[in-house]
Every structure is written in structure tokens, then in C-alpha cells.
Enzyme design. Structure first.
Site, PDB file in Angstrom:
ATOM      1  N   MET A 226      11.872  24.391   2.874  1.00 19.62           N
ATOM      2  CA  MET A 226      11.203  23.602   1.840  1.00 19.62           C
ATOM      3  C   MET A 226      12.205  22.830   0.980  1.00 19.62           C
ATOM      4  O   MET A 226      11.980  21.659   0.645  1.00 19.62           O
ATOM      5  CB  MET A 226      10.352  24.508   0.951  1.00 19.62           C
ATOM      6  CG  MET A 226       9.435  23.728   0.018  1.00 19.62           C
ATOM      7  SD  MET A 226       8.446  24.758  -1.091  1.00 19.62           S
ATOM      8  CE  MET A 226       7.352  25.573   0.056  1.00 19.62           C
TER       9      MET A 226
ATOM     10  N   LYS B 109       0.836  -1.212   0.000  1.00 19.90           N
ATOM     11  CA  LYS B 109       0.000   0.000   0.000  1.00 19.90           C
ATOM     12  C   LYS B 109       0.869   1.260   0.000  1.00 19.90           C
ATOM     13  O   LYS B 109       2.059   1.192   0.328  1.00 19.90           O
ATOM     14  CB  LYS B 109      -0.943  -0.024   1.193  1.00 19.90           C
ATOM     15  CG  LYS B 109      -0.242   0.033   2.529  1.00 19.90           C
ATOM     16  CD  LYS B 109      -1.168  -0.423   3.653  1.00 19.90           C
ATOM     17  CE  LYS B 109      -0.486  -0.268   4.984  1.00 19.90           C
ATOM     18  NZ  LYS B 109      -1.153  -1.060   6.040  1.00 19.90           N
TER      19      LYS B 109
ATOM     20  N   TYR C 170      15.314  29.770   9.430  1.00 20.00           N
ATOM     21  CA  TYR C 170      14.149  30.545   9.870  1.00 20.00           C
ATOM     22  C   TYR C 170      14.041  30.550  11.386  1.00 20.00           C
ATOM     23  O   TYR C 170      14.193  29.512  12.038  1.00 20.00           O
ATOM     24  CB  TYR C 170      12.862  29.957   9.285  1.00 20.00           C
ATOM     25  CG  TYR C 170      12.720  30.164   7.798  1.00 20.00           C
ATOM     26  CD1 TYR C 170      12.532  31.449   7.277  1.00 20.00           C
ATOM     27  CD2 TYR C 170      12.765  29.088   6.919  1.00 20.00           C
ATOM     28  CE1 TYR C 170      12.393  31.651   5.913  1.00 20.00           C
ATOM     29  CE2 TYR C 170      12.624  29.272   5.554  1.00 20.00           C
ATOM     30  CZ  TYR C 170      12.434  30.557   5.051  1.00 20.00           C
ATOM     31  OH  TYR C 170      12.299  30.748   3.714  1.00 20.00           O
TER      32      TYR C 170
END
Ligand SMILES: *Cc1c(COP(=O)(O)O)cnc(C)c1O
Length: 364
Positions: free
Chosen positions: A301, A35, A253
Site C-alpha cells: 500500500m 475529464k 508479501y
């Protein structure tokens, strides 16, 4: 050189891990659990690699099952939640897919179905997981109903354990006892997931359902208690920046990390946009040139930062291993308060998948 964010999948390791499952449960048939895109390892490459070694496959929906049939695989394919809607029943019949039956409406839908080929069913009993399945007292009547239907072929028993990852958990013993009371031994059945397979828990189950262990990560807290598995995936990126930052300089950040001294800081070409966990704390290990280095600062990111004081000769272009043989995915997962399953499943399509065999380790 282009951006490196690559998952190298070692097919030999996949085969090895399946052989460990066989060794643990020599008499059982294996349904390899594929799966979620084979836990992020790639549905079709994994299915093809295991085709000669497994007795069947388990997936969660038609979207995962039909590509296996289209690829020509003729194995038993079990859909772990059965059909989600009566409209799917003709597809199960036409493509010879097995349905897990866990709700009364599914039995009713089978009673009303007009299909040429009966569907093989796995009657799921909720022995304590509290998720899918008939409670033990309702399982007998459900079996009688299924057996009376022309649309139903064979019926097998199934249950799922909630605590097999913990050693000698009383809940596991209780679940196995309840399953033993409901499931008559004359009928085929399945209980063990990876954890139960690795523990050798074998209450007459003649099918095992290994998932995570095939991919080389142990689900057990006491992972040293079973034969070693081989990590299948190595997630790699590259150093794209190396520089010295002065004491007191923030990293990333929010300046979550502040350099305690003048130190070398590397930036690596992977971030949460690739599925690397954004909540990874300072100290989460990565490996550079054989040395373990801690992640520092918040995950971006496209990038993470690492403390290079352990790898002072590291330079731009060096490979960085996020998980693989070292650090293990389970180690990274523990640092991030999650499980290896989630790390694997969350990799995004931006991560290149490369498939390797034999001694070709994919370096370089
Ligand atoms: C995912 C799943 C498995 C495989 O579990 P692992 O812990 O990955 O071995 C087995 N059975 C069911 C019902 C599942 O949903």
C-alpha cells in the site's frame, strides 16, 4: 524529511503538447479534454495554463464543468455525455455549457425544457465505436428534431474512433466514411481524439479533441511516427531503506521475488495507496540516479521494493522516478498491461501535486 510521493506537473510541457496538436491540425479548433481531473494532472491548473491556447474544454459532467465557469473561464465547454438527467438542462443553459446528444430521451427532454438561453448541441453519431451515439441511419432524423427546438442553439456533428491508435486500421477508414456520409460539411463537426490528431486524420472535422497527448503520452503503437511530445507529469518518491539481502531471501508479501544472490534491495515511498499499480510485475522499471532499476516483489500500500544492482551507490533519500521522462508512463503502462491514461487517473489525493514552469525542474 517527510514522506515523498509527488507528481510534478511541467506546465511548459503542457503548452508544448498543445502546440503539437495545433501543428498537426492547423485549421482546427481545439477542445482540450480535461475529464477525470485533467487525467490526474489537476483540472484548474491545467485549464488555466491552456486558457490562452485552447478554443474550448471537454469534460464529462457538471461537477467538472462548473469549477471552470466559477474560475471565470469563458470558453466553450463541451460535456462529452451531455446531461445525465433533464434536471441538469437549466444549468447547461444558465452556465452556457454545450451538450453532446446521444439518446432520443435527451431530445425529448430538450423539447420539454423551459430555458431562457438555447443550448449548443453536438449530435453524436455511432459510426462504429459501439458506445454513445445515434446509428448513422437515425442521425438525420435526430438532427431535424434538434433543429426544430427553441431550446437548441447551434448543432454540430460528432463521432469517436475506436481504433485510431493502430496504424492504418480498416475500422478507422470505415468509420470516417460513415461519418462523411452522415455529417454534411456545411455543419461544424468533431472527430479526432489524440490518436487521430497525431495521425493527421482530418475528414473535414473543424474541432479536435486531444486528451492524452496534451499530457505528453502517445496513444499510438507507432509513437515514433509523430512529432515528440513532452511528458507533463513526473511521479517521484524516495528511497527510504537500502540494505543487502542474502541469496534466497524473499522480498515483499508472498515472497514473489526471491534474491538469486546476495544483493542490494531498496524500498521506495510509494505504493498502491498512492495509485501506483498493484499488479506491476517484477521488472517494471523505475529510475534512480539516472539508472533504470527493476521493481521486485508485490507492490504494498505504501511501498515498493527495487533491485539496486544497477545503482549500487544509491542511498536513503535518493529520488526515485516512477514515470516521467524516463521511464515513460507508456513504458510502465505496457509493463503493467494497462494504458498511461489509467496510471494518471488512478493517482490518489495522497500524492502531492507540484506545478513547475521553465527550467525549474523541481529536483531537490
Ligand atoms: C476522452 C475522450 C477524448 C480524448 O481522448 P484521448 O485519447 O485522450 O485523446 C476524445 N473524445 C471523447 C469522446 C472522449 O471521451
Amino acid at each position: 524529511m517527510s514522506r515523498v510521493a509527488r507528481a510534478t506537473i511541467r506546465l511548459d510541457a503542457l503548452r508544448h503538447n498543445l502546440s503539437v496538436a495545433r501543428t498537426q491540425m492547423p485549421a482546427a479548433n481545439v477542445m482540450a479534454v480535461l475529464k477525470a481531473d485533467a487525467y490526474g494532472h489537476g483540472l484548474l491548473p491545467v485549464a488555466h495554463e491552456l486558457a490562452g491556447l485552447t478554443d474550448g474544454y471537454a469534460v464529462s459532467c457538471l461537477e467538472e464543468a462548473l469549477p471552470l465557469r466559477t474560475a471565470g473561464l469563458k470558453h466553450r465547454i463541451i460535456l462529452l455525455e451531455g446531461f445525465f438527467d433533464a434536471a441538469e438542462i437549466p444549468v447547461f443553459s444558465a452556465r452556457r455549457l454545450d451538450a453532446v446528444i446521444h439518446q432520443p430521451w435527451q431530445i425529448q427532454a430538450l423539447a420539454e425544457a423551459d430555458i431562457a438561453t438555447p443550448i449548443d448541441c453536438w449530435l453524436k453519431v455511432d459510426t462504429g465505436m459501439g458506445r454513445l451515439g445515434f446509428l448513422p441511419e437515425d442521425a438525420g432524423p435526430a438532427l431535424e428534431q434538434l433543429l426544430a427546438l427553441e431550446s437548441v442553439g447551434s448543432v454540430r456533428w460528432m463521432t469517436h474512433l475506436a481504433q485510431a491508435d493502430e496504424p492504418d486500421h480498416a475500422g478507422t477508414a470505415a468509420q470516417m466514411q460513415r461519418f462523411g456520409e452522415v455529417a454534411d460539411e456545411s455543419r461544424s463537426s468533431t472527430l479526432p481524439n489524440s490518436a487521430a490528431t497525431l495521425r493527421g486524420l482530418e475528414p473535414f472535422a473543424d474541432w479536435i479533441r486531444p486528451g492524452i497527448m496534451l499530457y505528453g503520452a502517445s496513444p499510438l503503437i507507432d509513437a515514433e511516427s509523430h512529432p515528440p511530445l513532452q511528458p507533463v507529469m513526473r511521479l517521484e518518491a524516495a528511497l527510504i531503506s537500502v540494505k543487502w539481502l542474502p541469496a534466497g531471501h524473499g522480498v515483499g508479501y508472498g515472497s514473489r521475488f526471491v534474491c538469486p544472490e546476495s544483493m542490494p534491495v531498496g524500498v521506495v515511498s510509494i505504493g498502491y495507496g498512492d495509485g501506483y499499480p498493484r499488479h506491476a510485475p517484477d521488472g517494471t522499471p523505475v529510475q534512480i540516479a539516472g539508472r533504470s532499476c527493476p521493481l521486485i516483489g508485490k507492490v504494498s500500500m505504501d511501498m515498493i521494493a527495487v533491485d539496486l544492482r544497477n545503482a549500487p551507490t544509491a542511498s536513503v533519500g535518493d529520488a526515485v522516478v516512477l514515470w516521467g521522462e524516463a521511464p515513460l508512463a507508456t513504458t510502465v503502462a505496457a509493463a503493467c498491461e494497462t494504458i498511461s491514461y489509467e496510471l494518471f487517473c488512478r493517482l490518489t489525493p495522497r500524492v502531492e501535486r507540484v506545478y513547475r514552469r521553465g527550467d525549474d525542474d523541481g529536483q531537490g
